[in-house]
Design an enzyme around this catalytic site. Sequence first.
Site, PDB file in Angstrom:
ATOM      1  N   LYS A 281      -2.665  -4.660  -1.025  1.00  0.00           N
ATOM      2  CA  LYS A 281      -2.144  -3.305  -1.209  1.00  0.00           C
ATOM      3  C   LYS A 281      -0.902  -3.283  -2.081  1.00  0.00           C
ATOM      4  CE  LYS A 281      -4.464  -1.071   2.592  1.00  0.00           C
ATOM      5  NZ  LYS A 281      -4.386  -0.327   3.848  1.00  0.00           N
ATOM      6  N   ARG A 316      -8.282  -7.001   8.452  1.00  0.00           N
ATOM      7  CA  ARG A 316      -9.237  -6.485   7.456  1.00  0.00           C
ATOM      8  C   ARG A 316      -8.797  -7.022   6.090  1.00  0.00           C
ATOM      9  NH1 ARG A 316      -9.955  -1.973   4.061  1.00  0.00           N
ATOM     10  NH2 ARG A 316     -12.121  -1.243   3.976  1.00  0.00           N
TER      11      ARG A 316
END
Length: 334
Positions: A281, A316
């Site tokens: 991210k 994840r």
Amino acid sequence: MKSLRYRPIVSHDRARPSRARVLAGGLGWFESCERLVRNEEPAVVDWHDVDADVIDALTRPRQPICSLSLAEPRLMGILNVTPDSFSDGGQFHRAEQAIDRAAAIIREGVSILDIGGESTRPGADPVDSEDEIQRVVPVIRSVRRSGFQGVISIDTRKAEVAEAAMKAGADMVNDVSALRFDPDSLDVVRRAGVPVCLMHAKGEPRTMQNDPTYDDVLLDVLDELEERVESCVAAGISRDRILVDPGIGFGKTVEHNLQLIRRLSLFHSLGCGLVFGASRKRFVGTIGQEEDPGRRQPGSIAVGLEALRQGVQVLRVHDIAETWQAVALWRAML
């Protein structure tokens, strides 16, 4: 909204005192908690001074998800069947490419394969349900035909997509809107009797990064997730079938993300298994000074290991084999 919260201060040291409590039936333990009240300085208290119902929520072993034990760390492998996801958009958009990638992810040892057909990156436009179904259903069917016995998660905000995916072989629903986007989603999950992951997000993907603000990001996110958990329980979805995800990067600044990660163990107070997704991210690239999402693997693993240290059960991730190696070494050192 509760005014008083307690965060377990987690340790994994081998010298565990006999009085310590095991966190969520997992690998960590705690003797003390951080007492958190809005607009007050945090204070450290002994676990004996915490209400019994809070201690029960913190210590109660989490039940298996689709027969998958949460007593040890699990990896959820990301498969974006989209043309525009932030990290790998377009790489696996065609069915043949997605099926090949699914096989590779499975070989690398995931416990959960998370398949999504709509990008929820910052600025992303919504996708029509039928288009989303056409993207994900052939991949799910192919994975099941290949003999994969692990858990398949459908990453969607839409009830119609969730239903089609489950008919094709998906086992659980991963909803970035915590079942709020589509008014039918909660009932679909309830009727199907499948596990669900409720993620926190502030606003829509298209606008969620436009100056997000909170009174107290940690407590605000906790309160909102608690409201969603309680709504699901009231509707007939067992707490044992609910996972929660604080939604790193979804309507949060770099500092918001860091504040959530520093006190991530607070979310165990919801009594649910925790999912954590920070893989590749933007904040990882910002802090690690890496523009290319595909080169954010080291930072993603570092943040993931911190999440495991605080008792998160499911990571994840995009980089499965590399993360597994890091987790194996982390566990060996315990």
